[in-house]
Design a protein around this motif. Structure first.
Motif, short mmCIF file in Angstrom:
data_model
loop_
_atom_site.label_atom_id
_atom_site.label_comp_id
_atom_site.label_asym_id
_atom_site.label_seq_id
_atom_site.Cartn_x
_atom_site.Cartn_y
_atom_site.Cartn_z
N GLY A 189 0.82 -1.21 0.00
CA GLY A 189 0.00 0.00 0.00
C GLY A 189 0.85 1.26 0.00
O GLY A 189 0.56 2.23 -0.71
N GLU A 193 0.89 4.08 -2.89
CA GLU A 193 0.63 5.47 -2.49
C GLU A 193 1.76 6.39 -2.96
O GLU A 193 1.52 7.51 -3.42
CB GLU A 193 0.49 5.55 -0.97
CG GLU A 193 0.06 6.90 -0.46
CD GLU A 193 -0.19 6.89 1.04
OE1 GLU A 193 -0.98 7.74 1.51
OE2 GLU A 193 0.40 6.03 1.74
N GLN A 214 -7.49 5.32 -12.18
CA GLN A 214 -7.77 3.91 -11.90
C GLN A 214 -6.92 3.39 -10.74
O GLN A 214 -7.38 2.60 -9.92
CB GLN A 214 -7.51 3.08 -13.15
CG GLN A 214 -8.48 3.36 -14.29
CD GLN A 214 -8.11 2.58 -15.54
OE1 GLN A 214 -8.13 1.34 -15.54
NE2 GLN A 214 -7.77 3.27 -16.62
N LYS A 216 -5.87 5.13 -8.21
CA LYS A 216 -6.45 5.66 -6.97
C LYS A 216 -7.65 4.81 -6.53
O LYS A 216 -7.84 4.55 -5.34
CB LYS A 216 -6.88 7.11 -7.17
CG LYS A 216 -5.72 8.09 -7.24
CD LYS A 216 -6.21 9.52 -7.42
CE LYS A 216 -5.07 10.51 -7.44
NZ LYS A 216 -5.54 11.91 -7.64
N GLN A 217 -8.45 4.39 -7.49
CA GLN A 217 -9.61 3.55 -7.17
C GLN A 217 -9.16 2.20 -6.62
O GLN A 217 -9.72 1.70 -5.63
CB GLN A 217 -10.46 3.36 -8.43
CG GLN A 217 -11.72 2.51 -8.21
CD GLN A 217 -12.67 3.10 -7.18
OE1 GLN A 217 -12.81 4.32 -7.09
NE2 GLN A 217 -13.32 2.24 -6.40
N PHE A 219 -6.34 1.56 -5.19
CA PHE A 219 -5.74 1.82 -3.87
C PHE A 219 -6.84 1.91 -2.81
O PHE A 219 -6.70 1.35 -1.71
CB PHE A 219 -4.93 3.12 -3.90
CG PHE A 219 -4.35 3.51 -2.58
CD1 PHE A 219 -3.20 2.91 -2.10
CD2 PHE A 219 -4.98 4.48 -1.80
CE1 PHE A 219 -2.66 3.27 -0.87
CE2 PHE A 219 -4.45 4.85 -0.57
CZ PHE A 219 -3.29 4.24 -0.10
N TYR A 220 -7.92 2.60 -3.15
CA TYR A 220 -9.04 2.72 -2.22
C TYR A 220 -9.64 1.36 -1.90
O TYR A 220 -10.06 1.09 -0.77
CB TYR A 220 -10.10 3.64 -2.83
CG TYR A 220 -11.35 3.79 -2.00
CD1 TYR A 220 -11.37 4.59 -0.86
CD2 TYR A 220 -12.53 3.12 -2.35
CE1 TYR A 220 -12.52 4.72 -0.09
CE2 TYR A 220 -13.68 3.23 -1.59
CZ TYR A 220 -13.66 4.02 -0.45
OH TYR A 220 -14.80 4.14 0.31
N GLU A 221 -9.64 0.46 -2.89
CA GLU A 221 -10.19 -0.89 -2.71
C GLU A 221 -9.16 -1.86 -2.12
O GLU A 221 -9.45 -3.04 -1.94
CB GLU A 221 -10.68 -1.42 -4.06
CG GLU A 221 -11.84 -0.63 -4.66
CD GLU A 221 -12.18 -1.06 -6.07
OE1 GLU A 221 -11.51 -2.00 -6.60
OE2 GLU A 221 -13.12 -0.48 -6.66
N LYS A 222 -7.95 -1.35 -1.85
CA LYS A 222 -6.85 -2.15 -1.30
C LYS A 222 -6.40 -3.28 -2.23
O LYS A 222 -5.91 -4.31 -1.80
CB LYS A 222 -7.21 -2.71 0.08
CG LYS A 222 -7.46 -1.63 1.13
CD LYS A 222 -7.67 -2.23 2.50
CE LYS A 222 -7.85 -1.14 3.54
NZ LYS A 222 -8.05 -1.69 4.91
N TYR A 224 -3.72 -3.60 -4.13
CA TYR A 224 -2.43 -2.99 -4.39
C TYR A 224 -1.65 -3.66 -5.53
O TYR A 224 -1.00 -2.97 -6.31
CB TYR A 224 -1.60 -3.00 -3.10
CG TYR A 224 -2.31 -2.35 -1.93
CD1 TYR A 224 -2.85 -1.07 -2.05
CD2 TYR A 224 -2.44 -3.01 -0.71
CE1 TYR A 224 -3.50 -0.47 -0.98
CE2 TYR A 224 -3.08 -2.42 0.37
CZ TYR A 224 -3.62 -1.16 0.23
OH TYR A 224 -4.27 -0.57 1.29
#
Length: 235
Positions: A189, A193, A214, A216-217, A219-222, A224
């Motif tokens: 992660g 980031e 994409q 970022k999305q 990353f938000y959903e983990k 990685y």
């Protein structure tokens, strides 16, 4: 015959004379009996090479007795499993800092595969070994500068992480809960980031802007590993 004033002047000159510093240290050491022994360059660096030398010694001796195939297939609880771990540690010592994460991820994946073959009584030991390998992989990931890493290195990290995810799902589908991947997820992660931050600070084409969105999305959903894989497409 020296006059009194000449004698005083001579004594003053003697007081100004200072002994060579190396002579002082040597004389002091001899008197106190603690003269430091001169060490060669090899002796000075020997403590850093000892783990590698031990690993190599064990490797060649045991290979000659048992053969590498036997050691490679040793499982937690087996007599030769400790030897297998020493050999792995020696391998890590011989690769660059950038190459260590992929190698450690490979070892962690191997530990998962060990669980497929381990007898029930040794499952707990196997799970502990897997979790220790995951921690090593996470530390290796945290120690690299992903911004200066080559696409080949990032690709190896992605492949290693995905292989662990796949093997972990297979093991847990059999009812064996291994857990212990939180450190790895956190390390991945942080890498994603960092890449997102670097992309955000750059002037991007429309295609790379889409990749950033994409990522970022994901990353938000983990997700990685998927985010890293997507990043490679923009390189």
């Amino acid at each position: 015959m020296l006059q009194e004033k000449d004698l005083i002047a001579s004594l003053r000159q003697l007081r100004e004379i200072k002994p060579n510093q190396e002579w002082v240290v040597l004389a002091k050491s001899r008197i106190l009996g603690d003269a430091p022994a001169k060490r060669s360059i090899f002796e000075a660096f020997l403590p850093y090479f000892k783990p590698v030398l031990v690993g190599l010694s064990v490797f060649f001796v045991v290979i000659g007795v048992f053969g590498y195939g036997v050691i490679k297939n040793a499982l937690p609880g087996d007599l030769l499993y400790s030897v297998r771990k020493i050999i792995h540690q020696s391998q890590v010592a011989f690769v660059s800092q950038e190459e260590k994460p992929a190698l450690q991820l490979q070892f962690a994946s191997d530990r998962l595969q060990d669980l497929n073959r381990a007898p029930a009584k040794n499952l707990a030991a196997g799970i502990n070994e897997f979790q220790a390998s995951i921690a090593d992989a996470a530390r290796a990931l945290n120690s690299i500068n992903i911004a200066t890493s080559s696409p080949a290195t990032i690709k190896q990290i992605v492949e290693g992480a995905k292989k662990i995810e796949t093997n972990k799902q297979k093991i847990e589908s059999l009812g064996v809960v291994v857990g212990g991947t939180e450190e790895l997820e956190n390390a991945l992660g942080k890498i994603v980031e960092s890449l997102i931050s670097d992309l955000g600070d750059s002037t991007l084409s429309q295609a790379k802007t889409d990749v950033l969105v994409q990522m970022k999305q994901l990353f938000y959903e983990k997700k990685y590993s998927d985010a890293l894989e997507l990043y490679l497409t923009s390189q």
